[in-house]
Design an enzyme around this catalytic site. Sequence first.
Site, PDB file in Angstrom:
ATOM      1  N   CYS A  26      13.870  10.007   8.057  1.00  0.00           N
ATOM      2  CA  CYS A  26      13.945   9.488   9.422  1.00  0.00           C
ATOM      3  C   CYS A  26      15.382   9.516   9.933  1.00  0.00           C
ATOM      4  CB  CYS A  26      13.357   8.085   9.485  1.00  0.00           C
ATOM      5  SG  CYS A  26      13.972   7.008   8.204  1.00  0.00           S
TER       6      CYS A  26
ATOM      7  N   LYS B   9       0.854  -1.197   0.000  1.00  0.00           N
ATOM      8  CA  LYS B   9       0.000   0.000   0.000  1.00  0.00           C
ATOM      9  C   LYS B   9       0.883   1.238   0.000  1.00  0.00           C
ATOM     10  CE  LYS B   9      -1.850   2.701   3.060  1.00  0.00           C
ATOM     11  NZ  LYS B   9      -1.677   3.995   2.368  1.00  0.00           N
TER      12      LYS B   9
ATOM     13  N   GLU C 227       9.926   0.344  10.737  1.00  0.00           N
ATOM     14  CA  GLU C 227      11.016   1.312  10.557  1.00  0.00           C
ATOM     15  C   GLU C 227      10.398   2.678  10.768  1.00  0.00           C
ATOM     16  OE1 GLU C 227      13.256   3.732   9.734  1.00  0.00           O
ATOM     17  OE2 GLU C 227      13.333   3.259   7.593  1.00  0.00           O
TER      18      GLU C 227
ATOM     19  N   GLU D 283       9.920  14.498  16.321  1.00  0.00           N
ATOM     20  CA  GLU D 283      10.337  14.493  14.928  1.00  0.00           C
ATOM     21  C   GLU D 283       9.543  15.546  14.155  1.00  0.00           C
ATOM     22  OE1 GLU D 283       9.428  10.917  12.606  1.00  0.00           O
ATOM     23  OE2 GLU D 283      11.509  10.943  11.940  1.00  0.00           O
TER      24      GLU D 283
HETATM   25  P1  NAI Z   1       2.072   7.836   8.609  1.00  0.00           P
HETATM   26  O1  NAI Z   1       2.850   6.964   9.526  1.00  0.00           O
HETATM   27  O2  NAI Z   1       0.713   8.279   9.051  1.00  0.00           O
HETATM   28  O3  NAI Z   1       1.888   7.111   7.186  1.00  0.00           O
HETATM   29  C1  NAI Z   1       2.769   6.164   6.649  1.00  0.00           C
HETATM   30  C2  NAI Z   1       1.978   5.094   5.931  1.00  0.00           C
HETATM   31  O4  NAI Z   1       1.140   4.422   6.865  1.00  0.00           O
HETATM   32  C3  NAI Z   1       1.039   5.615   4.840  1.00  0.00           C
HETATM   33  O5  NAI Z   1       1.003   4.678   3.792  1.00  0.00           O
HETATM   34  C4  NAI Z   1      -0.295   5.663   5.548  1.00  0.00           C
HETATM   35  O6  NAI Z   1      -1.403   5.582   4.677  1.00  0.00           O
HETATM   36  C5  NAI Z   1      -0.209   4.441   6.417  1.00  0.00           C
HETATM   37  N1  NAI Z   1      -1.087   4.471   7.598  1.00  0.00           N
HETATM   38  C6  NAI Z   1      -1.484   5.549   8.312  1.00  0.00           C
HETATM   39  N2  NAI Z   1      -2.307   5.174   9.312  1.00  0.00           N
HETATM   40  C7  NAI Z   1      -2.441   3.829   9.224  1.00  0.00           C
HETATM   41  C8  NAI Z   1      -3.162   2.856   9.964  1.00  0.00           C
HETATM   42  N3  NAI Z   1      -3.920   3.193  11.007  1.00  0.00           N
HETATM   43  N4  NAI Z   1      -3.056   1.563   9.593  1.00  0.00           N
HETATM   44  C9  NAI Z   1      -2.278   1.194   8.554  1.00  0.00           C
HETATM   45  N5  NAI Z   1      -1.599   2.075   7.810  1.00  0.00           N
HETATM   46  C10 NAI Z   1      -1.653   3.377   8.136  1.00  0.00           C
HETATM   47  O7  NAI Z   1       2.983   9.095   8.264  1.00  0.00           O
HETATM   48  P2  NAI Z   1       2.538  10.531   7.703  1.00  0.00           P
HETATM   49  O8  NAI Z   1       1.171  10.874   8.205  1.00  0.00           O
HETATM   50  O9  NAI Z   1       2.788  10.539   6.266  1.00  0.00           O
HETATM   51  O10 NAI Z   1       3.631  11.464   8.408  1.00  0.00           O
HETATM   52  C11 NAI Z   1       3.495  11.833   9.781  1.00  0.00           C
HETATM   53  C12 NAI Z   1       4.832  11.803  10.477  1.00  0.00           C
HETATM   54  O11 NAI Z   1       5.364  10.482  10.435  1.00  0.00           O
HETATM   55  C13 NAI Z   1       5.944  12.632   9.837  1.00  0.00           C
HETATM   56  O12 NAI Z   1       5.870  13.955  10.233  1.00  0.00           O
HETATM   57  C14 NAI Z   1       7.169  11.947  10.351  1.00  0.00           C
HETATM   58  O13 NAI Z   1       7.446  12.379  11.664  1.00  0.00           O
HETATM   59  C15 NAI Z   1       6.776  10.487  10.390  1.00  0.00           C
HETATM   60  N6  NAI Z   1       7.242   9.742   9.196  1.00  0.00           N
HETATM   61  C16 NAI Z   1       8.325   8.927   9.305  1.00  0.00           C
HETATM   62  C17 NAI Z   1       8.815   8.275   8.189  1.00  0.00           C
HETATM   63  C18 NAI Z   1      10.010   7.385   8.253  1.00  0.00           C
HETATM   64  O14 NAI Z   1      10.732   7.283   7.261  1.00  0.00           O
HETATM   65  N7  NAI Z   1      10.240   6.674   9.319  1.00  0.00           N
HETATM   66  C19 NAI Z   1       8.203   8.464   6.865  1.00  0.00           C
HETATM   67  C20 NAI Z   1       7.033   9.295   6.854  1.00  0.00           C
HETATM   68  C21 NAI Z   1       6.601   9.907   7.994  1.00  0.00           C
END
Ligand code: NAI
Length: 510
Positions: free
Chosen positions: A307, A198, A272, A409
């Site tokens: 990250c 996804k 991750e 973050e």
């Molecule tokens: P997110 O963690 O909400 O989204 C990442 C993925 O998870 C997307 O595909 C999203 O649709 C999916 N997702 C969201 N809620 C879910 C759920 N309940 N069940 C299953 N899948 C779900 O990240 P978002 O909203 O894009 O960014 C928010 C914060 O997350 C950023 O400000 C940053 O701090 C962190 N982040 C960290 C990343 C990393 O590389 N570790 C990458 C992106 C965001």
Amino acid sequence: MPVSQVAVEFGRSAPLAAAAYKDADRLSGKVLVDGVLGPPLTNETFVVENPANMAVVANAPRCREADVERAVKSAHDAYPAWAAIPARERGRMVARMADLIEAECEAIAALLSLETGNALATQARPEMAGAIDMLRLFAGLGGELKGRTVPSGPGILHYTTRDPLGVVAGIIPWNAPVYLMAAKMGPALVAGNTMVLKTAEQAPLTVLRCAEIARHVLPPGVFNVISGYGEEAGRPLAEHPLVRKVTFTGSWTVGREIAGYVAAKLCPVTLELGGKNPNIIMADADLERAIPGVVQGMRFTRQGQSCTAGSRVFVHRAVYDRVVDGVVERLEALRLGDPLDEATEVGAMISEEQFDRCTYYVEMARDTPGARFLCGGGRPDDPDLRKGLFFSPTLIDGIPNDSPVCQEEIFGPVACVLPWTDFDDMMAAANDIAFGLAATLWTRDLSRAMDFAENIQAGFVQVNQYDTPQPNVAYGGLKRSGLGKEYSYESMIDHFTTSKTIIINRGTPG
Ligand code: NAI
Ligand code: MG
């Protein structure tokens, strides 16, 4: 909403942009399930925007349970035949996929720039190269899916095998979508699993484009790509009873939710998650390297949306002014602009949500007594840049280590500088955080380097460099930064296979 064909308004990149918009339009409204690039079951879509000018790039399917069900079923049906293919042959198919992606990687990189706002020259093109490299790493590891033989008594053959898990769910974010696709589907598929991936709602297109190419080499159902929101598509995918492993990259809060979903069915999960990483400069450091290392470490050319970003910069007081001046000089020289222009070094932030999050922490910093904005702090003045989600590279000092600005973050181009004098106090401050992903120390003192490496609480530790994790570097964190490692041989063995113990007793020799 109709797909807009507005080219990026900045000028020079118009032909490249026009081709990328056309590609996006072709992929609009589609998913890749069972080897077919086509419409999903749902009629609902959401808009994908170009964050550099807010033009509509495409409409992506807002998949829910029915499409998750269809994709998982396809992966499940494809699994037995895929698992039966010899591992090195599976690896050859993944290698072939890497070749086909490479053949079109310039056009794909432009599409990646379009949907993420990342600069083509500094980010999108290197990301494509990294993703291809990642696929090739795993493609070559098929022959290493070995078990062990265990010494037992005479007439007893005791051994282990490494077997695939079944259908793997991948859930990825938007900040490096193609690289993360490769880091998840590469090891999963070579190890004999099938996959449903996804994509992130902000950046679904480039991964879909790669899956479209993969369709020419992989049997139908082996690799399926759907789009949708987290709760609506990600959650039913993670919870699906036929999904036997979940690999996730994203926020720590969603990571924790996903760990909960899979706990109910006891299936393995790799998480991750984020970081708030220390980049530490000693008084004896080679500042010619450490100063650019602060800029590189913070991933300012990816708008800080990483990250691994070194967002807490600990600088020894003896070199403090020199380092700060050197970093500010470099940040002010970075060229923000049209992501598709070759001269651009810094593109746009991914979404208004991320932009607002960044602004929230910057406002908090402004309200902090003693805080100094050394550079940046908001939108640039250029009227063209004000049409998109551009945020000037920002360096702040005078923020206490326990402030949310230093602890949470931000995921934007904002780094905090913290002065220090005593090594042990600095190490205590560096470790006084809920995350534990990456850390770097700049020094010529081998003894201090070893103290640092032994005591820093992080999964990815570097001395005198702040590089991005490359293919074959086992990558993953401690504490809120997650569970398990990715990008490496170990990650394929430990996280995408299960071990079976087999004991064959010959019995009485006939
Ligand atoms: P997110 O963690 O909400 O989204 C990442 C993925 O998870 C997307 O595909 C999203 O649709 C999916 N997702 C969201 N809620 C879910 C759920 N309940 N069940 C299953 N899948 C779900 O990240 P978002 O909203 O894009 O960014 C928010 C914060 O997350 C950023 O400000 C940053 O701090 C962190 N982040 C960290 C990343 C990393 O590389 N570790 C990458 C992106 C965001
Ligand atoms: Mg979210």
